[in-house]
Write an enzyme that holds these catalytic residues in place. Structure first.
Site, PDB file in Angstrom:
ATOM      1  N   SER A 219       0.850  -1.187   0.000  1.00  0.00           N
ATOM      2  CA  SER A 219       0.000   0.000   0.000  1.00  0.00           C
ATOM      3  C   SER A 219       0.882   1.232   0.000  1.00  0.00           C
ATOM      4  O   SER A 219       2.078   1.161   0.336  1.00  0.00           O
ATOM      5  CB  SER A 219      -0.896  -0.015   1.244  1.00  0.00           C
ATOM      6  OG  SER A 219      -1.496   1.240   1.467  1.00  0.00           O
TER       7      SER A 219
ATOM      8  N   TYR B 137      -1.593  -0.916  10.883  1.00  0.00           N
ATOM      9  CA  TYR B 137      -1.697  -1.074   9.426  1.00  0.00           C
ATOM     10  C   TYR B 137      -0.443  -0.587   8.698  1.00  0.00           C
ATOM     11  O   TYR B 137       0.150  -1.315   7.896  1.00  0.00           O
ATOM     12  CB  TYR B 137      -2.928  -0.338   8.899  1.00  0.00           C
ATOM     13  CG  TYR B 137      -3.150  -0.552   7.423  1.00  0.00           C
ATOM     14  CD1 TYR B 137      -3.684  -1.749   6.948  1.00  0.00           C
ATOM     15  CD2 TYR B 137      -2.823   0.438   6.491  1.00  0.00           C
ATOM     16  CE1 TYR B 137      -3.883  -1.958   5.592  1.00  0.00           C
ATOM     17  CE2 TYR B 137      -3.023   0.240   5.136  1.00  0.00           C
ATOM     18  CZ  TYR B 137      -3.549  -0.960   4.691  1.00  0.00           C
ATOM     19  OH  TYR B 137      -3.734  -1.160   3.350  1.00  0.00           O
TER      20      TYR B 137
END
Length: 206
Positions: A164, A176
């Site tokens: 990401s 995350y």
């Protein structure tokens, strides 16, 4: 004005030609293993590869996810129960895949399974909150890759790790971004290993 337009059209043409050049041919019959196929990107990728004639081995966390995927695809798609946080589950999936692909090996594995919660202000979270995400997004990627690499080597295949922009730029608190930064680093180390062609024995000797 016209000259600028011609230059722009030329650049668009070159870009489209470049993009089309990236499309791989002769993929029919090759095997690809994908994690996290219950929904989202993994589910969509399984469907798209199926349409291109690729044999998809899809790891699904839930029975419902597996059943829904089977209904939406052809017989080229086969599913297997997979919890990337459970090493025994990963090991069982690798053995299952090995029996199917045989000496042909895997043309690719796609480490797609991931979660983004829990997420909160750092002081409101616990170590367990961080670990829950890291265990799926990072350690799951590592575990699956380790167990499937022998099949990848047989076919001189590819490993695709879904990261990401959060693996380059910290955008939110919680685990995350930590996990995605880790995936980027793991991918870099994997490139070095594959480039040098090192085996486990060679690594231990050094």
């Amino acid at each position: 004005m016209w000259l600028l337009l011609l230059v722009l059209l030329g650049l668009i043409f070159l870009y489209r030609r470049y993009r089309y050049g990236l499309i791989l041919e002769n993929l029919t019959g090759k095997y690809v293993f994908i994690t996290g196929c219950d929904s989202g990107f993994g589910n969509l990728l399984a469907r798209q590869l199926d349409k291109r004639g690729i044999k998809v081995l899809a790891g699904c966390l839930t029975e419902k996810g597996a059943e829904d995927l089977k209904k939406a695809t052809s017989s080229r798609v086969q599913t297997v129960p997979l919890d990337v946080t459970n090493t025994q589950s990963v090991r069982d999936a690798a053995k299952w895949a090995s029996k199917i692909v045989g000496d042909q090996g895997l043309w690719g594995i796609v480490n797609n399974a991931g979660i983004s919660v829990p997420s909160n202000n750092t002081e409101c979270m616990t170590k367990e909150d961080f670990f829950k995400i890291i265990n799926v997004n990072l350690l799951g990627v590592v575990d699956v890759t380790i167990h499937f690499l022998p099949l990848i080597r047989k076919a001189r295949g590819r490993v695709v790790n879904v990261a990401s922009i959060a693996g380059r730029l910290t955008m939110c608190p919680g685990g995350y971004c930590l996990s995605k930064f880790g995936v980027e680093s793991f991918s870099d180390t994997l490139r070095l290993v594959m480039l040098k062609g090192l085996s486990c024995t060679q690594n231990r000797l050094h």
